[in-house]
Design a protein around this motif. Sequence first.
Motif, short mmCIF file in Angstrom:
data_model
loop_
_atom_site.label_atom_id
_atom_site.label_comp_id
_atom_site.label_asym_id
_atom_site.label_seq_id
_atom_site.Cartn_x
_atom_site.Cartn_y
_atom_site.Cartn_z
N GLU A 134 -3.68 13.52 -0.97
CA GLU A 134 -3.22 12.09 -0.42
C GLU A 134 -3.85 11.05 -1.44
O GLU A 134 -4.87 10.99 -1.42
CB GLU A 134 -3.67 11.94 1.14
CG GLU A 134 -2.82 12.51 1.99
CD GLU A 134 -3.14 12.03 3.57
OE1 GLU A 134 -4.05 11.05 3.41
OE2 GLU A 134 -2.57 12.53 4.44
N SER B 235 -3.30 -3.61 3.82
CA SER B 235 -3.79 -3.50 5.04
C SER B 235 -4.10 -4.54 5.91
O SER B 235 -4.50 -5.54 5.33
CB SER B 235 -4.97 -2.38 4.62
OG SER B 235 -5.81 -2.24 5.91
N THR C 92 1.68 12.11 -0.78
CA THR C 92 1.14 13.46 -0.81
C THR C 92 1.66 14.23 -1.71
O THR C 92 3.02 14.61 -1.67
CB THR C 92 1.56 14.24 0.77
OG1 THR C 92 1.25 13.03 1.93
CG2 THR C 92 1.03 15.50 0.91
N ASP D 46 0.93 -1.15 -0.01
CA ASP D 46 0.06 0.13 -0.13
C ASP D 46 0.97 1.19 -0.11
O ASP D 46 1.83 1.44 0.86
CB ASP D 46 -0.96 -0.04 1.14
CG ASP D 46 -2.19 -0.85 1.25
OD1 ASP D 46 -2.58 -0.99 0.10
OD2 ASP D 46 -2.78 -1.40 2.12
N ARG E 7 1.17 5.67 -0.10
CA ARG E 7 0.26 6.76 0.19
C ARG E 7 1.40 8.11 -0.25
O ARG E 7 2.61 8.01 0.42
CB ARG E 7 -0.04 7.02 1.58
CG ARG E 7 -0.90 8.29 1.93
CD ARG E 7 -1.61 8.17 3.27
NE ARG E 7 -2.41 7.29 3.28
CZ ARG E 7 -3.30 7.03 4.33
NH1 ARG E 7 -2.86 7.66 5.65
NH2 ARG E 7 -4.07 6.10 4.42
N CYS F 43 4.99 3.81 2.46
CA CYS F 43 4.79 2.36 1.80
C CYS F 43 4.85 1.34 2.75
O CYS F 43 5.80 1.19 3.56
CB CYS F 43 5.88 2.33 0.66
SG CYS F 43 5.82 0.89 -0.38
N ASP G 38 -3.68 7.38 -2.38
CA ASP G 38 -3.66 5.91 -1.75
C ASP G 38 -3.57 4.87 -3.10
O ASP G 38 -4.55 4.77 -3.78
CB ASP G 38 -4.63 5.71 -1.11
CG ASP G 38 -4.66 6.32 0.38
OD1 ASP G 38 -3.54 6.77 0.77
OD2 ASP G 38 -5.62 6.56 1.09
N TYR G 39 -2.45 4.19 -3.26
CA TYR G 39 -2.21 3.36 -4.34
C TYR G 39 -2.12 1.89 -3.60
O TYR G 39 -1.77 1.60 -2.74
CB TYR G 39 -0.97 3.43 -5.11
CG TYR G 39 -1.01 4.70 -5.79
CD1 TYR G 39 -1.55 4.74 -7.44
CD2 TYR G 39 -0.74 5.95 -5.29
CE1 TYR G 39 -1.51 5.94 -8.00
CE2 TYR G 39 -0.64 7.12 -6.10
CZ TYR G 39 -1.06 7.17 -7.45
OH TYR G 39 -0.95 8.35 -8.24
#
Length: 224
Positions: free
Chosen positions: A183, A218, A146, A142, A144, A214, A185-186
């Motif tokens: 933000e 989740s 910015t 995951d 993230r 990174c 989220d990938y």
Amino acid sequence: MFTSLLNNVEGSLTIQNALLCALVSLALGFVIAFLYGMQGACSRNFMITLVLLPVLVQMVIMLVNGNLGTSVAVLGAFSLVRFRSVPGSSKEMAVIFFAMAIGLATGTGFLGFAAVMTLVIGSVFLALEKSCFGEWKQEQKDLRITIAEHLDYTEIFDDIFRKYTSKCCLERVKTTNLGSMYELDYHITLKDHGQEKEMLDAIRCRNGNLTVVCGRRSALQEGL
């Protein structure tokens, strides 16, 4: 064939049979807790629950003993109890059902069946834990990122993702810092785990050295 220690006539339960079933339930509960504990760190409270759960279920089954009226009373009593706890993983739920099933078996007098199933299911559980069964061969992460609000997030990192990932999906876009930043989220799959730092450095150069996070998928992904 497996046979029941108890006969099915209502009211025929003896203290000797009840104690024997309780001792077997506790012993199998200890086995289940030990097998689960072998996987690594786990809560002491959860271990105690696994030990006691089979004998508690066994006690309820013996109290019911085929009596419809008692069954309804027990159901009503348990409906008054509200269990509040931290949501567990699918594996913890499976172990709880495992302990309950053993309690059902001992509560109906099938002690041999309960012991054999504990050994069989416990062995399969350990084998699956020690193996790589169910693990992804590719490294899934995951990510993230910015970025400042003036940047176009739709294609800004496409060339970096093509170089370092085999799969990339933009899961969510969120405004932050009073709308002055985004933000992103990938969900990504890395081609080579060893190139993770190189990819993060390239992203930091592109987003002006703002926050980049990174990590592993989740914890929600481990649910059912």
